[in-house]
Design an enzyme around this catalytic site. Sequence first.
Site, short mmCIF file in Angstrom:
data_model
loop_
_atom_site.label_atom_id
_atom_site.label_comp_id
_atom_site.label_asym_id
_atom_site.label_seq_id
_atom_site.Cartn_x
_atom_site.Cartn_y
_atom_site.Cartn_z
N CYS A 1 10.79 10.59 35.83
CA CYS A 1 10.77 9.08 34.53
C CYS A 1 9.23 9.51 33.23
O CYS A 1 8.81 10.37 33.27
CB CYS A 1 9.50 7.76 34.41
N GLN B 1 4.22 5.51 20.17
CA GLN B 1 6.15 6.23 19.76
C GLN B 1 6.11 6.61 18.07
O GLN B 1 5.89 6.52 17.26
CB GLN B 1 7.13 4.52 19.87
N TYR C 1 5.39 12.40 20.16
CA TYR C 1 4.31 12.62 21.40
C TYR C 1 5.89 12.91 22.50
O TYR C 1 5.47 13.41 23.38
CB TYR C 1 3.74 11.31 22.13
N GLY C 2 7.02 11.65 22.66
CA GLY C 2 8.26 12.26 23.19
C GLY C 2 9.10 13.58 23.27
O GLY C 2 8.51 13.98 24.34
N GLU D 1 16.33 13.26 35.13
CA GLU D 1 16.53 12.45 36.09
C GLU D 1 17.69 11.55 35.71
O GLU D 1 17.16 11.18 34.64
CB GLU D 1 16.01 11.88 37.21
N1 ACO Z 1 15.32 4.66 16.94
C1 ACO Z 1 15.54 5.95 16.09
N2 ACO Z 1 15.30 6.64 17.27
C2 ACO Z 1 14.00 7.02 17.52
C3 ACO Z 1 13.50 6.09 18.60
C4 ACO Z 1 13.79 4.17 17.92
N3 ACO Z 1 13.16 3.30 18.16
N4 ACO Z 1 12.65 6.30 18.59
C5 ACO Z 1 12.30 7.61 18.87
N5 ACO Z 1 13.60 8.26 18.24
C6 ACO Z 1 13.93 9.61 17.79
C7 ACO Z 1 13.38 9.79 16.91
O1 ACO Z 1 13.27 9.07 15.50
C8 ACO Z 1 13.56 11.31 16.85
O2 ACO Z 1 14.44 12.08 17.26
P1 ACO Z 1 14.27 13.49 15.73
O3 ACO Z 1 12.93 14.40 16.19
O4 ACO Z 1 15.55 14.01 16.03
O5 ACO Z 1 14.32 12.54 14.58
C9 ACO Z 1 13.59 10.82 19.05
O6 ACO Z 1 14.06 10.32 19.30
C10 ACO Z 1 11.91 11.68 19.69
O7 ACO Z 1 11.24 11.01 19.07
P2 ACO Z 1 9.70 11.00 19.40
O8 ACO Z 1 9.14 10.67 18.44
O9 ACO Z 1 9.44 12.70 19.69
O10 ACO Z 1 9.83 10.08 21.01
P3 ACO Z 1 8.38 8.70 21.01
O11 ACO Z 1 7.55 9.06 21.53
O12 ACO Z 1 8.04 7.77 20.34
O13 ACO Z 1 9.16 8.44 22.42
C11 ACO Z 1 10.37 7.90 24.12
C12 ACO Z 1 11.15 9.22 23.49
C13 ACO Z 1 9.52 8.74 25.76
C14 ACO Z 1 12.28 7.56 25.06
C15 ACO Z 1 9.71 6.39 24.08
O14 ACO Z 1 11.31 5.90 23.30
C16 ACO Z 1 10.52 5.85 25.82
O15 ACO Z 1 8.66 5.90 26.05
N6 ACO Z 1 10.98 4.73 25.49
C17 ACO Z 1 10.82 3.76 26.67
C18 ACO Z 1 10.72 4.99 27.37
C19 ACO Z 1 12.32 5.40 28.42
O16 ACO Z 1 13.42 4.75 27.51
N7 ACO Z 1 12.02 6.61 28.51
C20 ACO Z 1 12.82 7.55 28.79
C21 ACO Z 1 13.59 6.89 30.07
S1 ACO Z 1 15.01 8.43 30.81
C22 ACO Z 1 14.01 9.24 31.54
O17 ACO Z 1 12.52 8.85 32.23
C23 ACO Z 1 14.90 10.25 32.89
#
Ligand code: ACO
Length: 443
Positions: free
Chosen positions: A298, A306, A310-311, A332
């Site tokens: 996860c 966000q 950081y993602g 996963e």
């Molecule tokens: N809308 C549109 N694009 C988005 C959004 C959003 N709300 N959030 C992230 N993105 C895009 C970003 O634009 C970026 O793409 P780019 O660099 O090509 O422009 C990319 O996604 C990553 O962005 P980051 O800033 O690095 O990611 P962030 O810190 O926002 O974290 C994460 C991404 C971890 C998926 C976060 O949204 C989160 O925690 N979500 C809830 C939990 C979740 O869904 N986790 C993944 C489950 S799958 C698994 O666990 C294996």
Amino acid sequence: MTIMAESRPDLIEGCRLPVLLSNGEEWHMAEILSKKEVGGRNIFYIHYEDFNKRLDEWVSEDRMDIGRMELPRKDTKTPKKEGKAVNGTTSRSSSPDRELVNGSAQKQKALVARKRKTVEEDSEALILQPDGQPEPLPKIPRQTGSMVAHHDDIVTRMKNIEMIELGRYRIKPWYFSPYPQELTNVRIVYICEFCLKYLKSAKCLERHLMKCLLRHPPGNEIYRKDGVSFFEIDGRKNKTYAQNLCLLAKLFLDHKTLYYDTDPFLFYVLCEHDDKGYHIVGYFSKEKESTEDYNVACILTLPPYQRRGYGKLLIEFSYELSKFEGKTGSPEKPLSDLGLLSYRSYWSQTILDILLNLKPNEAGERPIITINEISEMTSIKKEDVISTLQHLNLINYYKGQYIITMSADQIESHSKAMAKKLITIDPKCLHWQPKDWSKRGKW
Ligand code: ACO
Ligand code: ZN
């Protein structure tokens, strides 16, 4: 005759009707999932069709277009739009935020399904790559992880915590998390940002903070650079912390259920550091031993952090660990909508970076690279390399061989994306030795 307090007898669970979105401008079809009476008035918990569940909310009748209500269909008690697996990639709705993608989520779902299909269909063709044969794409994987995929029921389908306070942030949860029942009745759940203990009032938190000596997650700090650190936490040695972390994470992870046995997992917690301590930004969990080559179970960035890179930093870190282990890995499944976006973006950037930095050989011929080489250099599993190349539309068949061609536009947009990259992992600052957990008998 007694008249019930009910505002309208026919507004029941399962009804569908247009609801005014919280922006007060647009109406969107929604389904009533539940109702309750507050101060003599009925309010309704609704799910907007084709939108991610995190947008579900309680609304009052004044936001509902009752004239256009449709009664529940006879054949489906609680019709579920979500729930169909798309070739094993995503078992639940991946309908994104409205801001996420233009067009409807259905289109997005179809696109994911179509893309997946293309990969499967075309993987035959890729056998001709000099590397040899890519293995067939994995079928629906068994769910492992500190959380497992779960089935909807009406309780877990609804958010149960109204608000949390974590350090200096108040955060609205996105999904259900199985916190103790008594916390579902308080307005704010207070969470110690260091040990992640949950408390029912500010007073309780204040008392807790006088006793709590932690100023960083337990476990070892294995990375530090530019004000950010990673801590490695063993789910067996720090069980309470690991369980509290899972409970907190579940508030933002929809497609997983808590799995209380944290023993088989390691948790990598990302923190920002200042004079007050190490503040949790996000984390990922990882099985100590994965039979399916998963390097992330996860992954989460907490909402206040966000969309700041950081993602992708967490993802990059997970692949750095795999590089140290000399393995390839993959997250996963199923991935969430935002998970898929973040992985796609990371994979694309990483692979394009390699391709654009390839040098022609001494004879000045076109550079050659195999899928296996890309996979070995990045620790990205071969299937993910292939699906990314296909997603980017880079593979072409020309004069009897597969070649990768990039347009000037693609090169330009990649350069822009790289320039935007805010923060990256410096492998020199990672102080970590992989352990061979298979030799340990018991974790
Ligand atoms: N809308 C549109 N694009 C988005 C959004 C959003 N709300 N959030 C992230 N993105 C895009 C970003 O634009 C970026 O793409 P780019 O660099 O090509 O422009 C990319 O996604 C990553 O962005 P980051 O800033 O690095 O990611 P962030 O810190 O926002 O974290 C994460 C991404 C971890 C998926 C976060 O949204 C989160 O925690 N979500 C809830 C939990 C979740 O869904 N986790 C993944 C489950 S799958 C698994 O666990 C294996
Ligand atoms: Zn504490």
